[in-house]
Design an enzyme around this catalytic site. Sequence first.
Site, PDB file in Angstrom:
ATOM      1  CD  GLU A 318      17.503 -11.186  -6.536  1.00  0.00           C
ATOM      2  OE1 GLU A 318      17.649 -11.453  -5.333  1.00  0.00           O
ATOM      3  OE2 GLU A 318      16.458 -10.679  -6.997  1.00  0.00           O
ATOM      4  CG  HIS A 319      16.646 -14.964  -8.658  1.00  0.00           C
ATOM      5  ND1 HIS A 319      15.852 -13.932  -8.174  1.00  0.00           N
ATOM      6  CD2 HIS A 319      17.163 -15.578  -7.574  1.00  0.00           C
ATOM      7  CE1 HIS A 319      15.889 -13.937  -6.853  1.00  0.00           C
ATOM      8  NE2 HIS A 319      16.682 -14.930  -6.459  1.00  0.00           N
TER       9      HIS A 319
END
Length: 440
Positions: A318-319
Site C-alpha cells: 500500500e505505502h
Amino acid sequence: MIRYLKRGRDAQTRADDDTAVRNTVEGIIRDIESRGDTAVREYSKKFDKWEPQEFRLSRAAIEKAMKSLSARELEDIRFAQAQIRNFAQIQRDSMKDVEVETRPGVFLGHRHIPVNAVGCYIPGGKYPMLASAHMSVLTAKVAGVKRVIATAPPFQGEPHPAIVTAMHLAGADEILVLGGVQAVVAMAVGTGSIAPVDMLVGPGNMFVAEAKRQLYGRVGIDLFAGPTETLVIADDSVDGELCAVDLLGQAEHGPTSPAVLLTDSEALAKATLAEIDKQLQRLPTADIASKSWAEFGEVIVCDSREEMLQKADELASEHVQVMTRDPDWFLDNMTNYGALFLGPRTNVAFGDKVIGTNHTLPTNKAARYTGGLWVGKFLKTCTFQRVTTDAASAEIGEYCSRLCHMENFAGHGEQANIRVRRYGDRAEVPWYEPVAELQK
C-alpha cells in the site's frame, strides 16, 4: 539472493483468519437485510456500546462539535482540506470530456458523470481518523457527487468532534455516528432510516474491508482497503533510527498492519531491528505497534537494487517509502504500489494527513491492478455516439451487417441492414442477410 532476517505470520494462518472474518460478515449482512434498523441498532450496541435515539447528527449537534475545537485545531483541519481539495481539483481538471469526428459524419465521445450517492466510512474506533473524512467526503464533492453520507463510530462513547467537524467542512450532506460492518451494510442496502447509496468508499479494519468485498456488485466500491501496510525500501544512505520510526509509525495503525523493511544493507537491517526494540520501549502506542511488528513485521535483505525492485513489485504494498541514493529510479521502474514516498524528507504520515494526495490506497496486493482513491473513482466515464449523415450511416451499416453475419447475429445484422436500405438507397439489401460487397 533474498534473505529474511525477520518474517511475519505464515500464509495459512492469515488465510484461516480471513475465513473467520468472512463468515462473521456474511451473517451480519443477512441480518441487516432482514431486520433493517433493528439489527443495526443491536450490532451498534454489541460492538460499540452505542445506541442513541438517532444515529444521524442534527445541525445543532454538528455546530456543538465544531465549537468544542480550538481555533488552532480548526485552522489545521482547514489547511489539510485545502491541500487535498487543491490536488483533487487538479486531478478533476485533467479529466476532459471529449467529442471527435472519427470519420465524416461519425462523432464519438465520452462524458465523466459523477455517481449520484456515496457512503463514506471514516475509521475511528481506536484512533479518530479525521483525515479519512478529507480523503473521501471532500474528494467526492470535488467530483460532483450530489449526496454524500459520512459515518464514523463513536469515540470513547460519543461523536468525536474533530471527525464530525472534518466531515462537515468537507461537505457531507448527512453525518452518522455509526461504526463497523453495521454502518457499511446500512449504507449499502438501506434501512428504514438510511437511504441506500450507489457506492461505498473509505478504509477500515478487516471486517469493514470484507463487508465492502461482499457488497461489491450491489454497490460500487473504491477498492479493497484493509489494514494499513507499509514497505520501507532503504540503502545505507539512511540510518536505522529513521527506518524504525517510519516502520513503527505505520505499525501502530492496528495489530494486523504489516510493516516491512527491504534493504541491500545487512548492517542497516540489523541496526533497524535494534532501533525498533529501543523505540518500542518508549512509543506511547507500543501495545499495538509491538504486536503488529511481532506478528506481521518483516526485514528482507537483498543483494542489489534490482532484487529489491523485484521483491517490492511482488509485495505490491500500500505505502512504499523509498529512502535510497536514487529514489527516482524506483519511481521510474516500480509498477505495483499504492503510493510512493520518495526520499527521506517525505514520509507516509505526510500522505496520510495533509500533503494533498489521497490516503485510501489498495492493500492485500490489490496494487497489482488498481491505484488508490482519487476524484476519478467517483466518476463514470460514459461513451456516446452520433451519426449525422446518410452516407456515414450506410457505410458503417455495410461493415456492421457483414460482421454480424460472421457472429450469426441476424437481428443485429438487420439493425444495420435497415439503415443501409433507408440511408444508402439500396433497396435490394435483403432482410436478415449480410450486405453484399459493392460492385466496383
